[in-house]
Design a protein around this motif. Structure first.
Motif, PDB file in Angstrom:
ATOM      1  N   UNK A 226      33.258  39.903  13.040  1.00 40.72           N
ATOM      2  CA  UNK A 226      31.938  40.324  13.009  1.00 40.72           C
ATOM      3  C   UNK A 226      31.685  41.051  14.572  1.00 40.72           C
ATOM      4  N   UNK A 227      30.679  41.857  14.403  1.00 42.18           N
ATOM      5  CA  UNK A 227      30.078  42.443  15.644  1.00 42.18           C
ATOM      6  C   UNK A 227      28.809  43.006  15.364  1.00 42.18           C
ATOM      7  N   UNK A 228      28.177  43.695  16.283  1.00 39.98           N
ATOM      8  CA  UNK A 228      26.839  44.160  16.320  1.00 39.98           C
ATOM      9  C   UNK A 228      26.502  45.265  15.022  1.00 39.98           C
ATOM     10  N   UNK A 229      27.723  45.732  14.562  1.00 42.14           N
ATOM     11  CA  UNK A 229      27.453  46.712  13.471  1.00 42.14           C
ATOM     12  C   UNK A 229      28.001  46.106  12.143  1.00 42.14           C
ATOM     13  N   UNK A 230      28.783  45.099  12.279  1.00 44.32           N
ATOM     14  CA  UNK A 230      29.282  44.208  11.014  1.00 44.32           C
ATOM     15  C   UNK A 230      28.818  43.115  10.759  1.00 44.32           C
ATOM     16  N   UNK A 231      28.450  43.049   9.429  1.00 44.45           N
ATOM     17  CA  UNK A 231      27.897  41.842   8.907  1.00 44.45           C
ATOM     18  C   UNK A 231      28.570  41.262   7.762  1.00 44.45           C
TER      19      UNK A 231
END
Length: 844
Positions: A226-231
């Protein structure tokens, strides 16, 4: 960990512990069983040396009585044999528990197929974005079935659970107490379990294993990728459920049962959420937050105990409310606890697992025929005319106007909307049709919804054909092509997001076509259906009816999925799990998490890391086809042998499966007395070969096919195929696993039998041929050389059950001769089935 390091560790923490704890059995309070522990090694030794010397089971057991006991009467001897069986059953439980407890020590976080390993690979190859991309719409679904291949009652399951924990901490006192409890706890159901019992025993696993293991794995993937753009989407790992919904061949599954099981699933997940919320509230004791969570706790309580409606969205709304206060007023302290809980609510909703409905197409036809005759007053019409008439009818049919099976089918369909309202749309959303081989089989089910009063837009159900026989698989393309063109069905698919699930039956396929042919036909059917679906703008999902052992399409699951190339749609991995595969592969949190991971990474890596070994060249395809045809011919000749069914009926435990009280479903279709091949259910069929230690469906014909090519001077081609194709390699290794669990010396005595001697020799010759040629092909010196842990496990288990097999064969021989108390010998056979099947849990 290297192979030999692992093998050494296995010796230390599994084999050695088993020897030590096994000695505790000596002092157990078995009634009249004090000396069994002393006697058993003698029966073990007599069996081993006796079979190698060509003695019959009868000679071995009689010599054991003569040399090591002073028993005189048949009654005393039978009593001793029953006690030995009880003793061995408990040894198997002990070994299971020790092996399970050792699991975390024998596997590491960075093993091939773990999420950590996938991250490291993708990071080094600069493919992290591709992995994230694949994770966006990929999913894995495990569907628990009610198929009876697990023999432990719930009371024993719970002891197993506690024993595993005691062994993990090496608590001798607790182990001793639990073994004493085991000694006095019955292993046999007094009567057959009901479908509700079966459902409850699997719901136990949902609550105490999968709620945590899936939640933790989801969290691990989220933090890894996960990261800020990937959920990560919450439907990544799903559970499906058949007990209480699968009525194929099971007259005890009724509309009432289905409704009750749906309610049990809903209550179980609400209880799991309620308990989880308790631990969240222990941390989030802050003003504002604790009030909101307290209110949610009350709402969950009333939903559980007063059966009030509560939807997942309602729970999530409350948690969002609590989060807002936590962030704005309390520095986001312990926010992870809250987010983790919300993830669980999103994953499991108010349904826990999706309850499927399944029924045989022939029953559906009967329903359609009766309803059509009543509505139209016509006796004759084509199938197409029948379903079209019913689809177009405006009148809702009254189920009460019909006899049992028609009435129950209509009631089942009528209550779908109600279950969806209570459990959410994920609670029930598909209807599976076994033995599908024509368009009518799918359209009949669509017609059921129409006559039960659903408007088109209210049919929120996927209709799933199940192709399982060789004929069904061959027809699959034609059937799906017609369906995709049918205007009524086209519209239905549009409303379902243009996604079609197709189920493929491995176990019935193998029974019908033999090991190699079935696997190849399913592979080709998937390719053809992938192409056809793409041409029609349909996203296809394959649902594999893969059993536990290789003979039912099982075997090494990760390798199987990782070997499928880009010609097969890879939108989702979905497969059935049943019986001892639930306990052995998904039986505790560590194992479940590890095996879910293996499935997930197999699917994701398949798209991201390309390998030429996954794609079959034209030359490789031609060769597999040629081998499949030769082996199919060989297997078909065996099936057509006049002794095939009589051999299973008279020499194996086939007839005893129905008496074991392990499942609610009858062990054969059809009601006649004469046993026909078609009526044999795949599980008793494969199981009976396993009890004979012959495992014929897992290898027969495969070795013969390779030998034919070898005689033509073309063995080099087969070696190239093995080295170049992951798919073929997986088939070979799985077949070797089946052969590693055979032990022909057990039945050497049959070769002199006037009726069955020639048939037995056909089996034995094919086994020897297959074993030798596969060792030559792989360059191994022994079967399962590449998997030392599994090989060692099999070896110890086979040693534990050898005396059990001697007793089983001894009893069968007595029955065949009509000697002595044949009723008691029959009970001995049935009883010996339990320990033997439980011991072969690593057949998966």
């Amino acid at each position: 960990m290297r192979h030999n390091q692992r093998a050494e560790k296995f010796r230390q923490i599994v084999e050695n512990k088993f020897q030590i704890y096994n000695s505790l059995f000596m002092s157990l309070p078995y009634d009249k069983m004090t000396n069994i522990g002393m006697l058993l090694p003698f029966l073990c030794e007599e069996s081993k040396t006796g079979y190698e010397a060509g003695k019959t089971p009868e000679e071995i057991v009689e010599e054991f009585f003569k040399n090591h006991t002073d028993l005189k009467t048949e009654e005393q001897k039978l009593e001793l044999l029953f006690k030995i069986i009880q003793y061995i059953e408990r040894q198997v439980v002990l070994f299971d528990s020790i092996e399970d407890a050792a699991f975390p020590s024998l596997h590491s976080e960075s093993d091939t197929g773990t999420v950590t390993n996938m991250y490291e690979r993708s990071y080094q190859d600069h493919k992290l974005e591709q992995i994230r991309d694949k994770l966006k719409d990929f999913a894995v679904k495990i569907v628990f079935t009610a198929h009876p291949t697990q023999f432990y009652p719930n009371s024993v399951q719970r002891i197993l659970h506690d024993l595993r924990n005691a062994i993990t901490t090496d608590s001798i006192t607790n182990i001793d107490m639990l073994l004493q409890q085991l000694g006095k706890t019955p292993f046999v159901n007094k009567e057959k379990p009901t479908p509700i019992d079966e459902a409850l025993s699997i719901i136990y696993y949902l609550r105490y294993v999968y709620y945590d293991s899936i939640g933790e794995l989801f969290n691990k993937i989220k933090t890894t990728f996960g990261n800020d753009h990937f959920h990560l989407h919450e439907d990544l790992i799903q559970l499906g459920f058949w007990p209480g919904g699968d009525r194929d061949g099971n007259p005890f599954v009724t509309a009432e049962v289905t409704k009750r099981v749906a309610e049990e699933l809903r209550t179980a997940i609400l209880k799991a959420h309620y308990n989880h919320l308790k631990s969240v509230r222990r941390r989030l004791s802050f003003r504002g937050v604790s009030e909101v969570l307290g209110q949610l706790s009350n709402e969950l309580y009333t939903a559980i105990f007063r059966s009030e409606q509560l939807e997942a969205e309602d729970i999530i709304k409350r948690l969002d409310e609590a989060e807002k206060i936590l962030v704005e007023q309390h520095d986001s302290l312990f926010i992870d606890e809250l987010v983790n809980f919300r993830d669980r609510v999103k994953i499991f909703g108010t349904h826990f697992a999706t309850l499927d409905v399944r029924q045989d197409s022939r029953i559906h036809q009967k329903v359609i025929d009766e309803v059509f005759a009543k509505i139209s007053g016509k006796a004759e019409a084509t199938n197409e005319e029948k379903f079209n008439t019913l689809i177009e009818t405006e009148d809702k049919i009254n189920a009460e106007d019909f006899g049992d099976i028609v009435k129950d089918t209509l009631l089942t369909v009528s209550q779908v909307a109600e279950i969806q309202q209570r459990n959410g749309l994920r609670g029930m959303n598909r209807y599976i049709i076994s033995n599908s081989d024509a368009v009518k089989d799918v359209m009949n089910v669509y017609a059921f919804f129409k006559i039960c009063g659903y408007r088109e837009e209210e049919i929120k159900m996927d209709i799933v054909p199940l192709f399982e026989t060789m004929e069904g698989l061959a027809n699959a393309e034609k059937v799906m092509e017609e369906l995709y063109r049918n205007p009524v069905y086209q519209k239905h698919l549009q409303r379902r997001g243009n996604q079609q699930t197709i189920m493929l039956g491995f176990s019935d396929g193998t029974k019908d076509g033999g090991y190699l042919k079935a696997n190849w036909e399913i592979y080709k059917a998937k390719e053809v259906l992938t192409q056809l679906s793409e041409q029609n703008g349909i996203k296809v999902v394959f649902f594999d009816g893969r059993g536990g052992p290789p003979a039912r399409g099982g075997g090494k699951t990760h390798d199987f999925y990782a070997s499928q190339g880009k010609t097969i749609a890879n939108n989702k991995i979905e497969l059935t799990i049943q019986g001892q595969t639930i306990t052995s592969i998904f039986g505790n949190k560590e194992q479940a998490r590890y095996n879910f991971e293996q499935l997930l990474t197999a699917g994701v890596e398949n798209d991201v890391f390309k390998s030429s070994k996954k794609e079959l060249s034209e030359k490789e395809r031609a060769l597999i086809s040629e081998l499949a045809e030769i082996s199919y011919q060989k297997y078909s000749d065996l099936k057509a042998h006049p002794m095939f069914v009589p051999y299973l009926q008279e020499m194996s435990t086939l007839e005893y499966y129905g008496k074991t009280n392990i499942g609610s479903r009858p062990s054969k279709r059809g009601a006649g007395n004469e046993l026909k091949f078609e009526d044999l259910r795949a599980i008793p069929f494969v199981g009976s070969w396993a009890q004979l230690k012959q495992n014929v469906p897992g290898f027969f014909g495969f070795g013969f096919a390779m030998q034919q090519l070898k005689e033509q001077g073309r063995f080099e081609e087969v070696i190239e195929l093995y080295k170049g194709s992951d798919f073929f390699k997986t088939l070979v290794l799985n077949s070797m696993m089946s052969m590693n669990k055979t032990y022909f010396p057990l039945t050497y005595y049959i070769k002199n039998n006037p009726k069955f001697g020639a048939f037995w020799n056909i089996l034995f010759d094919e086994y020897n041929l297959s074993k030798n040629i596969m060792l030559e092909l792989t360059g191994f010196t022994m079967l399962q050389q590449e998997d030392p842990l599994s090989r060692k496990s099999v070896k110890i288990r086979e040693r534990i059950v050898l005396p059990l097999l001697s007793i089983q064969q001894y009893a069968l021989m007595k029955i065949q001769k009509g000697e002595g108390n044949t009723v008691a010998y029959g009970k001995l056979v049935t009883r010996s089935l339990f320990g033997n099947i439980n011991a072969s849990r690593n057949s998966a």
